[in-house]
Design an enzyme around this catalytic site. Structure first.
Site, mmCIF file in Angstrom:
data_model
loop_
_atom_site.group_PDB
_atom_site.id
_atom_site.type_symbol
_atom_site.label_atom_id
_atom_site.label_comp_id
_atom_site.label_asym_id
_atom_site.label_seq_id
_atom_site.Cartn_x
_atom_site.Cartn_y
_atom_site.Cartn_z
ATOM 1 N N ARG A 533 0.982 -1.245 0.141
ATOM 2 C CA ARG A 533 -0.180 0.070 -0.021
ATOM 3 C C ARG A 533 1.026 1.331 0.121
ATOM 4 O O ARG A 533 1.831 1.297 0.566
ATOM 5 C CB ARG A 533 -0.844 -0.058 1.396
ATOM 6 C CG ARG A 533 -2.084 -0.737 1.008
ATOM 7 C CD ARG A 533 -3.056 -0.542 0.093
ATOM 8 N NE ARG A 533 -3.690 0.478 0.189
ATOM 9 C CZ ARG A 533 -4.919 0.652 0.451
ATOM 10 N NH1 ARG A 533 -5.759 -0.401 0.377
ATOM 11 N NH2 ARG A 533 -5.528 1.818 0.798
ATOM 12 N N LYS A 538 5.521 4.044 4.866
ATOM 13 C CA LYS A 538 6.465 2.968 3.985
ATOM 14 C C LYS A 538 7.432 3.396 2.904
ATOM 15 O O LYS A 538 8.196 2.970 2.503
ATOM 16 C CB LYS A 538 5.387 2.153 3.048
ATOM 17 C CG LYS A 538 4.154 1.396 3.859
ATOM 18 C CD LYS A 538 3.252 0.559 3.139
ATOM 19 C CE LYS A 538 2.219 0.081 3.898
ATOM 20 N NZ LYS A 538 2.481 -1.453 4.834
ATOM 21 N N LYS A 644 7.696 -12.986 1.826
ATOM 22 C CA LYS A 644 7.368 -13.405 0.420
ATOM 23 C C LYS A 644 8.768 -13.515 -0.362
ATOM 24 O O LYS A 644 8.926 -14.322 -1.030
ATOM 25 C CB LYS A 644 6.095 -12.979 -0.030
ATOM 26 C CG LYS A 644 4.958 -13.298 0.594
ATOM 27 C CD LYS A 644 3.744 -12.187 0.060
ATOM 28 C CE LYS A 644 2.732 -12.457 1.140
ATOM 29 N NZ LYS A 644 1.668 -11.234 1.058
HETATM 30 C C1 GL2 Z 1 -1.088 -4.122 9.044
HETATM 31 C C2 GL2 Z 1 0.649 -3.572 9.504
HETATM 32 O O1 GL2 Z 1 0.690 -2.496 8.994
HETATM 33 C C3 GL2 Z 1 1.388 -4.721 8.847
HETATM 34 O O2 GL2 Z 1 2.760 -4.354 9.141
HETATM 35 C C4 GL2 Z 1 1.136 -6.242 9.192
HETATM 36 O O3 GL2 Z 1 1.916 -6.875 8.496
HETATM 37 C C5 GL2 Z 1 -0.154 -6.374 8.771
HETATM 38 C C6 GL2 Z 1 -0.618 -7.703 9.473
HETATM 39 O O4 GL2 Z 1 -0.255 -7.921 10.876
HETATM 40 O O5 GL2 Z 1 -1.139 -5.548 9.521
HETATM 41 N N1 GL2 Z 1 -2.015 -3.477 9.956
HETATM 42 C C7 GL2 Z 1 -2.815 -2.928 9.395
HETATM 43 O O6 GL2 Z 1 -3.874 -2.342 9.948
HETATM 44 N N2 GL2 Z 1 -2.815 -3.226 8.055
HETATM 45 C C8 GL2 Z 1 -1.677 -4.025 7.909
HETATM 46 O O7 GL2 Z 1 -1.262 -4.539 6.886
HETATM 47 N N3 GL2 Z 1 -3.589 -2.831 7.113
#
Ligand code: GL2
Length: 796
Positions: A533, A538, A644
């Site tokens: 995203r 990020k 991955k």
């Molecule tokens: C997230 C975190 O940002 C991400 O770092 C993590 O790997 C995933 C799964 O635990 O969860 N938290 C969040 O709100 N989203 C993510 O992807 N959307």
């Protein structure tokens, strides 16, 4: 041998039967869609046999059931997954080929089920796969969104969103359950009648169940993903229709359907929207009713609940399930409040997925009380009970006119977990500092993982084949066996084959990009990939700034021995997140200029691939040479993309953030390109008022790259387009792009140097694969079963 020919011809018959009787088509006239549906039904039949047997066994053994409540399940395509998990690749291929059909074309015809935003939803999908592979009786509960995550395209380099319509064609994987309809109330008021509290909702919406079987590896077990769709209790008003008001006659139905209409597209970022709260209560309440109905069919003592069920709240989105269970036990089933609280507490567990303050859900208590008046009372009582035991105001689930779902979830839950070691530590030190001091044993860590079936075996068949040839196929369900590859890595012949696989995957990606987007990528170059995203934390903008600086340097000295790179980006930005959308625009503008520059294009290409989704990730991950995981330390809870890539033999360039820390520990620091500040240094650096300007003054390359944003180099038709990005980085830079730039630049040059020694690079890549076995979601699920749920596998 004879047996496999036999099965294969049976399968061919099954395929033809479904083409004829399910699709009503003759092979002569069938389209790819018809073949896909026929194949899906033929595969589904096999899954259903396992599914029925698994359900039967769970009832017989009265095993503990796990309920995973999640607003998102980013499952992607299911046909290929089913074929691989049933180990039927050859059979399916042969059957299709006997009719002159190509399996890849058929598999690619399936739309992605994009019922999630990113990591959180994809993690839920990996967990479903692992739960079925392990044979832990489990149900995923979520929402059957008619429109999943929006489709992204670019117009003049800008992101444009359009609705995603995966349900427009028939969806062969689900079973509608019209007999499972549950009325869910909203609003109204609360009365005290005959010694009992009664909630009389003002509005009712029906939740209808749709079940998808999720089969595990080798078809030994299958669990259920149950998604709820909104329906009207009285779908059609005949009187209104007869009076000529046709629109009003169906209004109830339209309103009810909006509840499961769209997935909210904010990732890690929620605004207090009424429909969102309604969605959360809708699916949580339907799930709790369903869980209790199943429990009641086998037991008549509610005290047994914690022994028989474990509920996992995937983030705070389903947190209202706690007060709902308590409400039913107390108001409807007549348990005392204390007893109901005790039972609820021992059934509920909560996973925290982010520390970003804007993502910790809070609801205005007036809105909350208007929609869920009885639940607000109950939350007050939960809070009072907690306060009585631990008099400390800051721990409250209600304050400043808000209901705080993080605190509520913590208080309700038996176990609270973080998703990487660093994230769990930071949780203890920051958002849940005081609650953790009071309940020091409640927080545990379960580092995320990914399913090796989808993220290696199926997406990278050539690498999977090489691994199986080398160490046998047990690694697919026991990923840590990959370490047995290490001796082969010392063998140059084997390493060359590993490199051939990577090169073939890169060539396949080049074909795809050329075919779909008309861009020819240089397959000899290093494929440097950042896919996730779009978010400031990020730091895709750190990546593109470094790319700009690198391009400027190449132009200064075009004949030097540059290491050719292709910079690949993909990712969606939430519709309302303008800064993130501007970064996409910038990357596209940079790509336009750089790819057309005759002086540099042999050594530097940039491309932003539109509409990132699970299927695109399945193409990109196997073709990567370098994985970009460059978030500001302390901000990415875990990441799973990082796992991955490592698993598929792409070393990481990254910060010590989230699960990167553990990846580096496992693959070895010499096989990971580390840069950047640590989480505590980030906190300190932010206290300096001029951190960005200091960094800019110290590094002329950074200053020059920012200048190119300001002077319109990349947008001559609109020179001011990127000034605000440069200004933001110079004067605010909350995510410390400037402060980490110089070290990132250094690490990138180290990458260049390392890539020049192709043999050493191949070894590094292969060691990443061999040492990533710990990042299987099977390991994560075993952790949850043991530390949180107390659940057992029912596969003998
Ligand atoms: C997230 C975190 O940002 C991400 O770092 C993590 O790997 C995933 C799964 O635990 O969860 N938290 C969040 O709100 N989203 C993510 O992807 N959307």
């Amino acid at each position: 041998m004879a047996r496999s020919v036999q099965t294969s011809s049976n399968f061919r018959d099954a395929l033809l039967r479904h083409l004829t009787y399910t699709m009503g088509k003759d092979p002569e006239h069938a389209q790819p869609f018809d073949w896909r549906m026929a194949l899906s039904h033929a595969i589904r039949d096999r899954i259903v046999d396992t599914w029925v047997a698994s359900t039967r066994k769970t009832y017989e053994q009265d095993g503990k059931r796990v309920y995973y409540l999640s607003m998102e399940f980013l499952i992607g395509r299911l046909l290929e997954d089913g074929i691989f998990n049933l180990d039927m690749v050859e059979e399916a291929k042969e059957a299709l080929e006997s009719f002159g059909m190509d399996m890849r074309t058929i598999l690619d015809d399936e739309p992605d089920a994009a019922l999630g935003n990113g990591g959180l939803g994809r993690l839920a999908a990996c967990f479903l796969d692992s739960l079925s592979t392990i044979g832990c009786p489990a149900y995923g509960y979520g929402i059957r969104y008619e429109n999943g995550l929006f489709k992204q395209s670019f117009v003049d380099g800008c992101q444009v969103e359009s609705p995603e319509t995966w349900l427009q064609e028939p969806h062969p994987w689900e079973f509608e359950r019209p007999e499972v309809r549950i009325n869910i109330g909203f609003g109204g008021d609360v009365h005290f009648e005959n010694g009992k509290t009664v909630w009389r909702p003002a509005e009712m919406i029906q939740a209808e169940a749709f079940d998808t079987p999720i089969v595990g590896w080798q078809g030994r077990w299958a669990n259920t993903l149950r998604l709820w769709a909104g329906r009207a209790v009285d779908p059609f008003d005949l009187d209104l229709f007869n009076s000529g008001d046709f629109a009003a006659a169906s209004e109830h139905e339209a309103l009810a359907r909006t509840i499961s209409r769209v997935l909210y597209p904010e990732d890690s970022n929620e605004a207090g929207k009424e429909l969102r709260l309604k969605q959360e209560y809708f699916f949580s309440a339907a799930s709790i009713r369903d869980i209790l109905r199943r429990f009641d069919s086998q037991h008549n003592d509610l005290k047994l609940l914690p022994e028989k069920i474990a509920i996992q709240l995937n983030d705070t989105h389903p947190a209202i399930a706690g007060p709902e269970l308590l409400r039913i036990l107390h108001d409807e089933r007549g348990l005392s409040f204390e007893e109901a609280l005790h039972i609820t507490h021992h059934c509920m567990n909560y996973t925290n997925h982010t520390l970003l303050p804007e993502a910790l859900e809070r609801w205005d208590e007036r809105l909350f009380g208007r929609l869920l008046p009885r639940h607000l009372d109950i939350i007050n009582r939960i809070d009072d009970a907690h306060y009585k035991a631990n008099p400390h105001r800051t721990l409250s689930a209600r304050s400043d006119g808000q209901v705080k779902m993080g605190e509520l979830s913590f208080i309700m839950a038996n176990r609270v977990n973080g998703v990487s070691a660093l994230h769990t530590d930071l949780m203890k030190q920051t958002v849940f500092k005081e609650l953790n001091a009071l309940h020091p044993d409640r927080i545990v860590n379960e580092t995320n993982g990914v399913t090796p079936r989808r993220w290696l075996h199926s997406c990278n068949p050539a690498l999977s084949g090489l691994i199986t040839e080398t160490i046998g196929e047990d690694w697919i369900a026991d990923l840590e066996q990959l370490e047995k590859l290490e001796p082969s890595i010392e063998d140059q012949g084997w390493l060359d084959r590993f490199t051939d696989v990577k090169n073939a995957n890169k060539a396949a990606l080049c074909d795809y990009v050329a075919g779909v987007h008309g861009v020819n990528l240089n397959p000899e170059a290093m494929f440097d990939i950042q896919i996730k995203r779009m978010h400031e934390y990020k730091r895709q903008h750190l990546n593109i700034l470094e790319t700009i600086a690198h391009w400027q340097e190449i132009r200064d000295n075009p004949t030097a021995d540059w290491v050719p790179r292709v910079k690949i980006f993909a990712g969606k930005a939430a519709q309302g997140y303008h800064f993130a959308k501007d970064i996409i625009h910038l990357i596209n503008d940079v790509a336009k200029l750089v790819n057309a520059d005759a002086a540099t294009r042999d050594v530097l290409q940039v491309i932003f691939l539109p509409n990132y989704n699970v299927s695109l990730a399945e193409r990109l991950v196997p073709a990567a040479d370098l994985s970009e995981q460059i978030s500001t330390a302390g901000k990415e809870a875990s990441g799973t993309g990082n796992m991955k890539f490592a698993l598929n033999g792409a070393p990481t360039i990254g910060t010590l953030d989230g699960a990167n820390v553990e990846i580096r520990d496992h693959v070895g620091k010499e096989n990971f390109f580390l840069f950047g500040m640590l989480a505590d240094e980030v906190m300190q650096r932010r206290m300096m008022h001029d951190h960005a300007q200091q960094a800019i003054n110290a590094d002329p390359r950074l200053g020059r790259a920012l200048e190119a944003l300001r002077d319109g180099t990349f947008s001559p038709e609109d020179p001011g387009r990127y000034t605000h990005i440069a200004d933001n980085l110079t004067w605010s830079d909350y995510f410390l792009v400037c402060s980490d730039f110089t070290d990132y630049w250094r690490a990138q040059r180290e990458v260049d140097k390392a890539y020049q020694d192709r043999k050493a690079w191949a070894k590094m890549a292969a060691l990443n694969t061999a040492r990533s076995g710990w990042f299987s979601s099977d390991r994560t699920i075993h952790g949850y079963m043991c530390d949180i749920w107390g659940a057992k596998s029912l596969i003998p």
